[in-house]
Design a protein around this motif. Structure first.
Motif, PDB file in Angstrom:
ATOM      1  N   GLU A  51      70.071 117.684  45.694  1.00 25.07           N
ATOM      2  CA  GLU A  51      71.320 117.506  44.949  1.00 25.07           C
ATOM      3  C   GLU A  51      72.516 117.942  45.792  1.00 25.07           C
ATOM      4  O   GLU A  51      72.397 118.777  46.682  1.00 25.07           O
ATOM      5  N   PHE A  52      73.661 117.356  45.437  1.00 23.00           N
ATOM      6  CA  PHE A  52      74.964 117.788  45.950  1.00 23.00           C
ATOM      7  C   PHE A  52      75.871 117.922  44.734  1.00 23.00           C
ATOM      8  O   PHE A  52      75.903 117.025  43.891  1.00 23.00           O
ATOM      9  N   ARG A  53      76.626 119.019  44.664  1.00 19.64           N
ATOM     10  CA  ARG A  53      77.530 119.231  43.533  1.00 19.64           C
ATOM     11  C   ARG A  53      78.908 119.625  44.049  1.00 19.64           C
ATOM     12  O   ARG A  53      79.022 120.375  45.016  1.00 19.64           O
ATOM     13  N   THR A  54      79.936 119.142  43.378  1.00 20.59           N
ATOM     14  CA  THR A  54      81.294 119.491  43.766  1.00 20.59           C
ATOM     15  C   THR A  54      82.225 119.323  42.574  1.00 20.59           C
ATOM     16  O   THR A  54      81.868 118.684  41.578  1.00 20.59           O
ATOM     17  N   SER A 113      72.723 112.949  44.018  1.00 18.35           N
ATOM     18  CA  SER A 113      71.380 113.258  44.500  1.00 18.35           C
ATOM     19  C   SER A 113      70.869 112.184  45.454  1.00 18.35           C
ATOM     20  O   SER A 113      71.361 111.056  45.481  1.00 18.35           O
ATOM     21  N   VAL A 114      69.881 112.607  46.240  1.00 17.01           N
ATOM     22  CA  VAL A 114      69.104 111.706  47.095  1.00 17.01           C
ATOM     23  C   VAL A 114      67.637 111.937  46.754  1.00 17.01           C
ATOM     24  O   VAL A 114      67.187 113.089  46.655  1.00 17.01           O
ATOM     25  N   LEU A 115      66.889 110.851  46.570  1.00 18.21           N
ATOM     26  CA  LEU A 115      65.465 110.921  46.255  1.00 18.21           C
ATOM     27  C   LEU A 115      64.647 110.550  47.489  1.00 18.21           C
ATOM     28  O   LEU A 115      65.168 109.910  48.421  1.00 18.21           O
ATOM     29  N   PRO A 116      63.370 110.923  47.515  1.00 14.02           N
ATOM     30  CA  PRO A 116      62.563 110.677  48.714  1.00 14.02           C
ATOM     31  C   PRO A 116      62.550 109.223  49.181  1.00 14.02           C
ATOM     32  O   PRO A 116      62.647 108.955  50.385  1.00 14.02           O
ATOM     33  N   HIS A 117      62.463 108.263  48.239  1.00 14.63           N
ATOM     34  CA  HIS A 117      62.403 106.867  48.675  1.00 14.63           C
ATOM     35  C   HIS A 117      63.738 106.360  49.197  1.00 14.63           C
ATOM     36  O   HIS A 117      63.797 105.337  49.885  1.00 14.63           O
ATOM     37  N   LEU A 149      77.411 109.849  52.612  1.00 13.82           N
ATOM     38  CA  LEU A 149      76.030 110.160  52.972  1.00 13.82           C
ATOM     39  C   LEU A 149      75.060 109.125  52.405  1.00 13.82           C
ATOM     40  O   LEU A 149      73.976 108.923  52.946  1.00 13.82           O
ATOM     41  N   GLY A 150      75.426 108.518  51.302  1.00 11.44           N
ATOM     42  CA  GLY A 150      74.526 107.622  50.598  1.00 11.44           C
ATOM     43  C   GLY A 150      73.934 108.234  49.340  1.00 11.44           C
ATOM     44  O   GLY A 150      73.073 107.642  48.695  1.00 11.44           O
ATOM     45  N   ALA A 151      74.404 109.440  48.973  1.00  8.34           N
ATOM     46  CA  ALA A 151      73.936 110.054  47.723  1.00  8.34           C
ATOM     47  C   ALA A 151      74.517 109.296  46.535  1.00  8.34           C
ATOM     48  O   ALA A 151      75.603 108.730  46.613  1.00  8.34           O
ATOM     49  N   ARG A 152      73.781 109.284  45.446  1.00  7.84           N
ATOM     50  CA  ARG A 152      74.200 108.569  44.235  1.00  7.84           C
ATOM     51  C   ARG A 152      74.687 109.543  43.171  1.00  7.84           C
ATOM     52  O   ARG A 152      74.119 110.631  43.004  1.00  7.84           O
ATOM     53  N   LEU A 153      75.706 109.134  42.448  1.00  3.99           N
ATOM     54  CA  LEU A 153      76.263 109.963  41.379  1.00  3.99           C
ATOM     55  C   LEU A 153      75.324 109.956  40.182  1.00  3.99           C
ATOM     56  O   LEU A 153      75.034 108.900  39.614  1.00  3.99           O
ATOM     57  N   ASP A 154      74.840 111.141  39.805  1.00  2.00           N
ATOM     58  CA  ASP A 154      74.004 111.276  38.612  1.00  2.00           C
ATOM     59  C   ASP A 154      74.858 111.397  37.362  1.00  2.00           C
ATOM     60  O   ASP A 154      74.464 110.954  36.289  1.00  2.00           O
TER      61      ASP A 154
END
Length: 199
Positions: A134-137, A177-181, A151-156
């Motif tokens: 996860e990334f939070r801000t 977040s970023v997931l393994p796949h 980065l390519g992280a998606r907004l949850d």
């Protein structure tokens, strides 16, 4: 897979992540003064006079297994120029957050942040085997949100009234977040960003 998050040194071309230490105090005090980052109302960077207590706080949380804090070293100068952290560590559900990250103003448009994220995500997914990073801000921290999105992280989603900040305002927290796949594509994107010509 290696054991759950333990102190480690991670190294790229420009950035080196080393376990946080009180030995880094003077460099961290100079780094946070570069751009007066501690005056940003929407984030919680310690001022130079409070940096020693902040290092002690992070090391205490590390001892409790709740975070793994790093000092970020610029290999070009050998100086520590910021901090980043694995936090909210959840071994039961194999979750981790990358956050509490800041860099001296003078290196903010260098490859260092991209290299650090590549190192940390690679360690989390390839070595530890987490289920999610996860990334939070702060939802109003547009610079941070743009960096996370690059980065390519998606907004949850947005956690409304999630935190009360030192100035008394409440923070709506944007959670990504970023997931393994998704990691292989995120990794390729980060590597491409490092390889492309810079302006």
């Amino acid at each position: 897979m290696s054991k759950w998050f333990a102190p480690i040194t991670l190294e790229a071309e420009t950035a080196k992540l080393v376990p946080l230490s009180l030995d880094h105090l003077a460099d961290l005090q100079k780094a946070c003064a570069d751009g007066e980052l501690y005056k940003l109302w929407y984030t919680g960077i310690a001022s130079p006079d409070k940096m020693e207590a902040e290092i002690d706080r992070r090391l205490g949380l590390q001892a409790d297994g709740m975070m793994l804090p790093f000092s970020v070293m610029d290999k070009r100068t050998g100086k520590v120029i910021g901090q980043t952290t694995f936090l909210n560590l959840d071994p039961t559900n194999r979750r981790a957050e990358i956050g509490a990250t800041w860099y001296a103003r003078s290196v903010q448009r260098s490859p260092i942040n991209t290299e650090c994220k590549l190192l940390m995500l690679g360690h989390a997914f390839d070595e530890i085997g987490v289920n999610v990073v996860e990334f939070r801000t702060h939802h109003l921290n547009h610079q941070s949100r743009r960096a996370i999105e690059r980065l390519g992280a998606r907004l949850d989603g947005i956690l409304r009234n999630h935190m009360i900040l030192p100035n008394g305002t409440t923070r709506d927290t944007a959670v990504y977040s970023v997931l393994p796949h998704e990691w292989p594509a995120v990794k390729a994107n980060l590597q491409w960003q490092l390889e492309k010509p810079r302006d």
